[in-house]
Scaffold this motif. Structure first.
Motif, PDB file in Angstrom:
ATOM      1  N   TYR A 156       6.152  -5.630  -6.280  1.00  0.00           N
ATOM      2  CA  TYR A 156       6.774  -6.935  -6.532  1.00  0.00           C
ATOM      3  C   TYR A 156       5.721  -8.043  -6.520  1.00  0.00           C
ATOM      4  CZ  TYR A 156       9.242 -11.273  -5.511  1.00  0.00           C
ATOM      5  OH  TYR A 156       9.677 -12.585  -5.519  1.00  0.00           O
ATOM      6  N   LYS A 157       4.883  -8.032  -5.501  1.00  0.00           N
ATOM      7  CA  LYS A 157       3.861  -9.068  -5.379  1.00  0.00           C
ATOM      8  C   LYS A 157       2.884  -9.013  -6.562  1.00  0.00           C
ATOM      9  CE  LYS A 157       0.979 -11.127  -1.761  1.00  0.00           C
ATOM     10  NZ  LYS A 157       1.889 -12.223  -1.436  1.00  0.00           N
ATOM     11  N   MET A 158       2.529  -7.810  -6.978  1.00  0.00           N
ATOM     12  CA  MET A 158       1.629  -7.669  -8.120  1.00  0.00           C
ATOM     13  C   MET A 158       2.274  -8.217  -9.396  1.00  0.00           C
ATOM     14  SD  MET A 158      -1.238  -6.724  -9.430  1.00  0.00           S
ATOM     15  CE  MET A 158      -2.203  -5.319  -8.879  1.00  0.00           C
ATOM     16  N   GLY A 159       3.532  -7.882  -9.624  1.00  0.00           N
ATOM     17  CA  GLY A 159       4.227  -8.375 -10.803  1.00  0.00           C
ATOM     18  C   GLY A 159       4.287  -9.888 -10.850  1.00  0.00           C
ATOM     19  N   VAL A 160       4.577 -10.498  -9.696  1.00  0.00           N
ATOM     20  CA  VAL A 160       4.664 -11.962  -9.629  1.00  0.00           C
ATOM     21  C   VAL A 160       3.285 -12.588  -9.843  1.00  0.00           C
ATOM     22  CG1 VAL A 160       5.179 -13.921  -8.117  1.00  0.00           C
ATOM     23  CG2 VAL A 160       6.733 -11.958  -8.188  1.00  0.00           C
ATOM     24  N   LEU A 161       2.246 -12.006  -9.235  1.00  0.00           N
ATOM     25  CA  LEU A 161       0.890 -12.545  -9.417  1.00  0.00           C
ATOM     26  C   LEU A 161       0.449 -12.456 -10.877  1.00  0.00           C
ATOM     27  CD1 LEU A 161      -1.256 -11.364  -6.350  1.00  0.00           C
ATOM     28  CD2 LEU A 161      -0.467 -13.669  -6.876  1.00  0.00           C
ATOM     29  N   LEU A 162       0.708 -11.317 -11.508  1.00  0.00           N
ATOM     30  CA  LEU A 162       0.315 -11.149 -12.902  1.00  0.00           C
ATOM     31  C   LEU A 162       1.039 -12.140 -13.816  1.00  0.00           C
ATOM     32  CD1 LEU A 162       0.168  -7.248 -13.201  1.00  0.00           C
ATOM     33  CD2 LEU A 162      -1.767  -8.838 -13.196  1.00  0.00           C
ATOM     34  N   SER A 163       2.253 -12.518 -13.431  1.00  0.00           N
ATOM     35  CA  SER A 163       3.006 -13.484 -14.244  1.00  0.00           C
ATOM     36  C   SER A 163       2.415 -14.882 -14.151  1.00  0.00           C
ATOM     37  CB  SER A 163       4.476 -13.511 -13.816  1.00  0.00           C
ATOM     38  OG  SER A 163       4.630 -14.111 -12.542  1.00  0.00           O
ATOM     39  N   LYS A 164       1.518 -15.100 -13.191  1.00  0.00           N
ATOM     40  CA  LYS A 164       0.881 -16.405 -13.036  1.00  0.00           C
ATOM     41  C   LYS A 164      -0.435 -16.509 -13.794  1.00  0.00           C
ATOM     42  CE  LYS A 164       2.876 -17.183  -8.441  1.00  0.00           C
ATOM     43  NZ  LYS A 164       2.603 -17.436  -7.003  1.00  0.00           N
ATOM     44  N   GLU A 165      -0.897 -15.389 -14.369  1.00  0.00           N
ATOM     45  CA  GLU A 165      -2.141 -15.423 -15.121  1.00  0.00           C
ATOM     46  C   GLU A 165      -1.976 -16.265 -16.382  1.00  0.00           C
ATOM     47  OE1 GLU A 165      -4.915 -11.662 -14.424  1.00  0.00           O
ATOM     48  OE2 GLU A 165      -3.105 -11.145 -15.541  1.00  0.00           O
ATOM     49  N   GLU A 166      -3.071 -16.879 -16.793  1.00  0.00           N
ATOM     50  CA  GLU A 166      -3.020 -17.774 -17.951  1.00  0.00           C
ATOM     51  C   GLU A 166      -2.553 -17.025 -19.203  1.00  0.00           C
ATOM     52  OE1 GLU A 166      -5.941 -20.899 -20.359  1.00  0.00           O
ATOM     53  OE2 GLU A 166      -6.535 -20.094 -18.399  1.00  0.00           O
ATOM     54  N   GLU A 175      -0.573 -14.184 -19.674  1.00  0.00           N
ATOM     55  CA  GLU A 175       0.328 -13.225 -19.034  1.00  0.00           C
ATOM     56  C   GLU A 175       0.585 -12.021 -19.935  1.00  0.00           C
ATOM     57  OE1 GLU A 175       4.936 -13.279 -17.296  1.00  0.00           O
ATOM     58  OE2 GLU A 175       4.115 -14.992 -18.395  1.00  0.00           O
ATOM     59  N   ASN A 176       0.369 -10.820 -19.385  1.00  0.00           N
ATOM     60  CA  ASN A 176       0.656  -9.586 -20.112  1.00  0.00           C
ATOM     61  C   ASN A 176       2.010  -9.073 -19.611  1.00  0.00           C
ATOM     62  OD1 ASN A 176       0.865  -6.805 -20.849  1.00  0.00           O
ATOM     63  ND2 ASN A 176      -1.341  -6.754 -21.215  1.00  0.00           N
ATOM     64  N   LEU A 177       3.054  -9.292 -20.415  1.00  0.00           N
ATOM     65  CA  LEU A 177       4.403  -8.957 -19.975  1.00  0.00           C
ATOM     66  C   LEU A 177       4.600  -7.458 -19.762  1.00  0.00           C
ATOM     67  CD1 LEU A 177       6.495 -11.488 -22.064  1.00  0.00           C
ATOM     68  CD2 LEU A 177       6.408 -11.342 -19.567  1.00  0.00           C
ATOM     69  N   ASP A 178       3.882  -6.635 -20.514  1.00  0.00           N
ATOM     70  CA  ASP A 178       3.996  -5.189 -20.312  1.00  0.00           C
ATOM     71  C   ASP A 178       3.526  -4.803 -18.909  1.00  0.00           C
ATOM     72  OD1 ASP A 178       5.065  -4.664 -22.818  1.00  0.00           O
ATOM     73  OD2 ASP A 178       3.105  -4.387 -23.749  1.00  0.00           O
ATOM     74  N   ASP A 179       2.416  -5.408 -18.465  1.00  0.00           N
ATOM     75  CA  ASP A 179       1.925  -5.136 -17.107  1.00  0.00           C
ATOM     76  C   ASP A 179       2.892  -5.686 -16.064  1.00  0.00           C
ATOM     77  OD1 ASP A 179      -0.306  -3.885 -18.100  1.00  0.00           O
ATOM     78  OD2 ASP A 179      -1.654  -5.585 -17.816  1.00  0.00           O
ATOM     79  N   VAL A 180       3.387  -6.891 -16.298  1.00  0.00           N
ATOM     80  CA  VAL A 180       4.341  -7.501 -15.366  1.00  0.00           C
ATOM     81  C   VAL A 180       5.569  -6.608 -15.223  1.00  0.00           C
ATOM     82  CG1 VAL A 180       5.894  -9.457 -14.983  1.00  0.00           C
ATOM     83  CG2 VAL A 180       3.564  -9.863 -15.814  1.00  0.00           C
ATOM     84  N   LEU A 181       6.102  -6.143 -16.339  1.00  0.00           N
ATOM     85  CA  LEU A 181       7.290  -5.285 -16.314  1.00  0.00           C
ATOM     86  C   LEU A 181       7.012  -3.959 -15.613  1.00  0.00           C
ATOM     87  CD1 LEU A 181       8.616  -5.922 -19.929  1.00  0.00           C
ATOM     88  CD2 LEU A 181       9.868  -6.378 -17.813  1.00  0.00           C
ATOM     89  N   PHE A 182       5.821  -3.413 -15.827  1.00  0.00           N
ATOM     90  CA  PHE A 182       5.462  -2.134 -15.201  1.00  0.00           C
ATOM     91  C   PHE A 182       5.572  -2.220 -13.678  1.00  0.00           C
ATOM     92  CE2 PHE A 182       2.164   0.459 -13.146  1.00  0.00           C
ATOM     93  CZ  PHE A 182       2.553   1.720 -13.561  1.00  0.00           C
ATOM     94  N   TYR A 183       5.003  -3.270 -13.094  1.00  0.00           N
ATOM     95  CA  TYR A 183       5.016  -3.390 -11.635  1.00  0.00           C
ATOM     96  C   TYR A 183       6.374  -3.833 -11.106  1.00  0.00           C
ATOM     97  CZ  TYR A 183      -0.011  -2.685 -11.651  1.00  0.00           C
ATOM     98  OH  TYR A 183      -1.267  -2.125 -11.802  1.00  0.00           O
ATOM     99  N   LEU A 184       7.016  -4.773 -11.783  1.00  0.00           N
ATOM    100  CA  LEU A 184       8.314  -5.241 -11.291  1.00  0.00           C
ATOM    101  C   LEU A 184       9.364  -4.130 -11.342  1.00  0.00           C
ATOM    102  CD1 LEU A 184       8.563  -8.877 -12.727  1.00  0.00           C
ATOM    103  CD2 LEU A 184       8.145  -8.173 -10.363  1.00  0.00           C
ATOM    104  N   ARG A 185       9.276  -3.253 -12.335  1.00  0.00           N
ATOM    105  CA  ARG A 185      10.266  -2.167 -12.395  1.00  0.00           C
ATOM    106  C   ARG A 185      10.122  -1.226 -11.213  1.00  0.00           C
ATOM    107  NH1 ARG A 185      13.602   0.055 -11.375  1.00  0.00           N
ATOM    108  NH2 ARG A 185      15.100   1.360 -12.470  1.00  0.00           N
ATOM    109  N   ARG A 186       8.935  -1.136 -10.636  1.00  0.00           N
ATOM    110  CA  ARG A 186       8.715  -0.264  -9.480  1.00  0.00           C
ATOM    111  C   ARG A 186       8.973  -0.996  -8.160  1.00  0.00           C
ATOM    112  NH1 ARG A 186       3.322   3.241 -10.185  1.00  0.00           N
ATOM    113  NH2 ARG A 186       2.318   1.218  -9.888  1.00  0.00           N
ATOM    114  N   SER A 187       9.463  -2.243  -8.229  1.00  0.00           N
ATOM    115  CA  SER A 187       9.664  -3.031  -7.014  1.00  0.00           C
ATOM    116  C   SER A 187      11.095  -2.979  -6.494  1.00  0.00           C
ATOM    117  CB  SER A 187       9.264  -4.492  -7.263  1.00  0.00           C
ATOM    118  OG  SER A 187      10.173  -5.135  -8.134  1.00  0.00           O
ATOM    119  N   PHE A 188      11.944  -2.194  -7.144  1.00  0.00           N
ATOM    120  CA  PHE A 188      13.320  -2.041  -6.679  1.00  0.00           C
ATOM    121  C   PHE A 188      13.877  -0.719  -7.190  1.00  0.00           C
ATOM    122  CE2 PHE A 188      13.644  -3.961 -10.842  1.00  0.00           C
ATOM    123  CZ  PHE A 188      14.737  -3.344 -11.429  1.00  0.00           C
ATOM    124  N   THR A 189      14.967  -0.301  -6.594  1.00  0.00           N
ATOM    125  CA  THR A 189      15.717   0.861  -7.054  1.00  0.00           C
ATOM    126  C   THR A 189      17.075   0.369  -7.516  1.00  0.00           C
ATOM    127  OG1 THR A 189      14.599   2.286  -5.444  1.00  0.00           O
ATOM    128  CG2 THR A 189      16.659   3.118  -6.407  1.00  0.00           C
TER     129      THR A 189
END
Length: 335
Positions: free
Chosen positions: A191-201, A203-217
């Motif tokens: 979750y923290k990685m997904g949120v941090l990546l979304s703050k990059e200038e 933003e790579n949404l594929d990377d953001v989605l990859f980590y956020l999808r693993r942040s919950f069941t």
């Protein structure tokens, strides 16, 4: 310093009330935990201070075991842990700092998912950052502890937060990457990685989605993680999937202030046409994409937006709440 009589009398009365209710009254327990914390804050006797702080923690753990839906016990136990951490830092007892930092980080992580944007929790997290950043030895200790054990999610999370707070987003992301290499299933770190990546200038949404999808069941109570995942899906033009998840979040039983508060605002201006109006809200048909965006006819301050008519061309900023996309900062296009 002697404690005031009023505080001692209040302690006696609350302890008696707690005994009579057999530790079942949540308000009494919360009042008692806050009183113990305040007593710890007032005394200069270090043994007495540690005793009160331990009692504060014990009461908060009792409250949390009752699964009460309030941020207050998290806030109080984090305050108590921070006070203990400050004692160790002041006395330069470095050995317990790693353990207590992990415990604080654990409570902050849990509270952040359950009570996003709760003022109490944001304040406690800011105080944690401030305390660690203002004591150079503490930061050095965390860095050394992480170097020796980069598998620890709580160490990684706190060190990453410190780097982010200092403006070193790349270093914050690198810390998380190291630990996720060893702990790829850790939901808080993903979750923290997904949120941090979304703050990059860029933003790579594929990377953001990859980590956020693993942040919950699916079906769990990590609703804030699910919200950010749904937002990323929407921004990645996976709109049906996003709206499906938002429809689930819309029906969860949480504080309405959390559910309906707009967040994740996109700075780039959007345009559209008013498609439908009702008494207090309306629908915008978004340009280019043609999907519908909800809006309230009052701004964040509760002020009316002015006279709006169907087919008016408007500009706005896209934001999101737990129900889905929402338009904010609405402006009627002239001409």
């Amino acid at each position: 310093t002697a404690l005031g009589g009023n505080s001692k009398r209040a302690e006696e009365l609350l302890k008696k009330a707690n005994e009579l209710t057999k530790s079942s009254d949540i308000l009494i327990l919360h009042s008692l935990s806050e009183l113990k914390y305040n007593l710890a804050d007032k005394t200069e006797n270090m043994l007495q201070k540690r005793k009160y702080l331990q009692e504060t923690e014990d009461i908060c753990k009792t409250l949390l075991s009752k699964k009460v839906y309030t941020a207050h016990p998290y806030h109080t136990i984090i305050k108590s842990k921070l006070a203990i951490l400050k004692i160790y830092l002041d006395e330069q007892e470095l050995a317990p700092i790693e353990r207590i930092s992990k415990e604080i980080e654990k409570y902050i992580s849990i509270a952040t998912q359950a009570f996003p944007e709760e003022t109490f929790i944001l304040e406690a997290n800011a105080n944690f950052n401030s305390l660690m950043n203002n004591v150079p030895k503490a930061k050095e200790l965390l860095e050394e502890a992480f170097h020796q054990n980069n598998r620890s999610p709580y160490l990684a999370s706190r060190l990453s937060s410190m780097y982010e707070n200092e403006g070193f987003l790349d270093k914050a992301i690198d810390v998380l990457k190291q630990t996720l290499g060893a702990q790829p299933a850790d939901k808080d770190l993903n979750y923290k990685m997904g949120v941090l990546l979304s703050k990059e200038e860029n933003e790579n949404l594929d990377d953001v989605l990859f980590y956020l999808r693993r942040s919950f069941t699916k079906g769990d109570n990590r609703h804030h993680a699910q919200f950010w995942y749904a937002r990323a899906l929407y921004l990645n033009n996976q709109i049906p999937e996003a709206l499906s998840l938002f429809s689930e979040l819309k029906n969860i039983n949480i504080d309405p202030k959390i559910k309906y508060h707009p967040r994740g605002v996109i700075e780039k201006e959007c345009t559209g046409t008013i498609y439908r109006l009702s008494l207090n809200s309306g629908i915008i048909r978004r340009d280019i994409y043609g999907d519908d965006i909800f809006f309230f006819k009052r701004n964040e301050k509760g002020e009316p937006l002015g006279e709006l008519k169907r087919n008016d061309m408007i500009s706005y900023n896209l934001a999101f709440n737990y129900c889905g996309p929402i338009a904010v900062n609405i402006r009627i296009e002239q001409g």
